[in-house]
Enzyme design. Sequence first.
Site, PDB file in Angstrom:
ATOM      1  N   LYS A 196       3.933  -2.658   2.570  1.00 27.13           N
ATOM      2  CA  LYS A 196       3.079  -3.045   1.449  1.00 27.13           C
ATOM      3  C   LYS A 196       3.733  -4.134   0.613  1.00 27.13           C
ATOM      4  O   LYS A 196       3.104  -5.136   0.257  1.00 27.13           O
ATOM      5  CB  LYS A 196       2.776  -1.809   0.606  1.00 27.13           C
ATOM      6  CG  LYS A 196       2.044  -2.072  -0.705  1.00 27.13           C
ATOM      7  CD  LYS A 196       2.979  -2.063  -1.906  1.00 27.13           C
ATOM      8  CE  LYS A 196       3.662  -0.731  -2.104  1.00 27.13           C
ATOM      9  NZ  LYS A 196       4.540  -0.710  -3.309  1.00 27.13           N
ATOM     10  N   LYS A 247      10.633  -8.418  -8.317  1.00 28.40           N
ATOM     11  CA  LYS A 247      10.768  -7.426  -7.245  1.00 28.40           C
ATOM     12  C   LYS A 247      10.426  -8.042  -5.889  1.00 28.40           C
ATOM     13  O   LYS A 247      11.046  -7.720  -4.869  1.00 28.40           O
ATOM     14  CB  LYS A 247       9.870  -6.228  -7.523  1.00 28.40           C
ATOM     15  CG  LYS A 247       9.965  -5.110  -6.473  1.00 28.40           C
ATOM     16  CD  LYS A 247      11.378  -4.526  -6.343  1.00 28.40           C
ATOM     17  CE  LYS A 247      11.485  -3.501  -5.222  1.00 28.40           C
ATOM     18  NZ  LYS A 247      10.799  -2.241  -5.511  1.00 28.40           N
ATOM     19  N   THR A 293       6.066  -0.754  -7.287  1.00 25.43           N
ATOM     20  CA  THR A 293       6.048  -2.132  -6.808  1.00 25.43           C
ATOM     21  C   THR A 293       4.604  -2.456  -6.468  1.00 25.43           C
ATOM     22  O   THR A 293       4.038  -1.939  -5.505  1.00 25.43           O
ATOM     23  CB  THR A 293       6.944  -2.311  -5.572  1.00 25.43           C
ATOM     24  OG1 THR A 293       8.288  -1.984  -5.936  1.00 25.43           O
ATOM     25  CG2 THR A 293       6.898  -3.746  -5.077  1.00 25.43           C
TER      26      THR A 293
END
Length: 306
Positions: free
Chosen positions: A258, A190, A115
């Site tokens: 993150k 995502k 990701t």
Amino acid sequence: MNQIDYILYIIELSGGRKMQKIGFIGTGVMGSGIINNLLKANYQVSIYTRTESKAEPLIKKGAKWYNSPKEVVENADIIFSMVGFPKDVEDVYFNSEKGIFKDLKSNQTIVDMTTSTPTLAKKIGEKAEEIGALALDAPVSGGDVGARDGKLTIMVGGSKKAFDELQPIFEIIGKSNHYFGTYGAGQHAKMANQIMIAGTMTGMTEMLVYAKAANLDLPSIIKTVSGGSGDNWSLENYAPRILDSDFKPGFFSKHFLKDLRIAIDESEKMKLNLPATQKAKELYEKLVDEKDLGNDGTQALVKLWW
């Protein structure tokens, strides 16, 4: 299985063609689950991780470890990567001495399952095009359980040709895969997924905090909420772990933070204000940056109260 049946099985798996050799860079919680399933499907898998000893369980199952991403590229047709942060992706692909692009050829395909940022996915895709190679950004959802059981959801951007060609592999590691468009589209998908998970994680955590303060039986409240419209993946998979004081990472808190930072950054670029996601980011910043619990699983968010 006798020899003839085995040969037929291999032919069936490979669509009548010689099975392609796979390279995989990153053998963390998620990567290891994916690699195990590829090995079970009789693919030849070359791997790289910075510490060889951490890959020992995979090596014992048949994976071959190499000293650099470049060496993996030299021994594979399709190269997957699944590392921690965008800076790690940048290094894996663009390191001038040992990176993927150092030796990538036009007949190879690269798939970044980290990701990461849509911007970096676009940079990787355009560099692959210069070489004549195919590239996909293909982050996943489903956590450690999904990786282990081959039931990940795969969100894909990049080359449509590569997406079509990799269907047999995606079907081994995932329960569903979806193509969203050009380079970076998988990463945007995502981010949408992570925005939803941010809401379910904060909701699940605060539900338990509230129920505990009200002296309710927590196993009963989990069963009750799971049986109604409040049911969600986070509740089913992480609430029982919390009750067992199991904070091992199915997905690291530091990695989820993150992701939330990327989601907020991308939303700001699109002039969107996402206050609930912003609040989730702030909570995980307290958990990771202030309490130094980034190596716990995302369910450790409850430690802000308990």
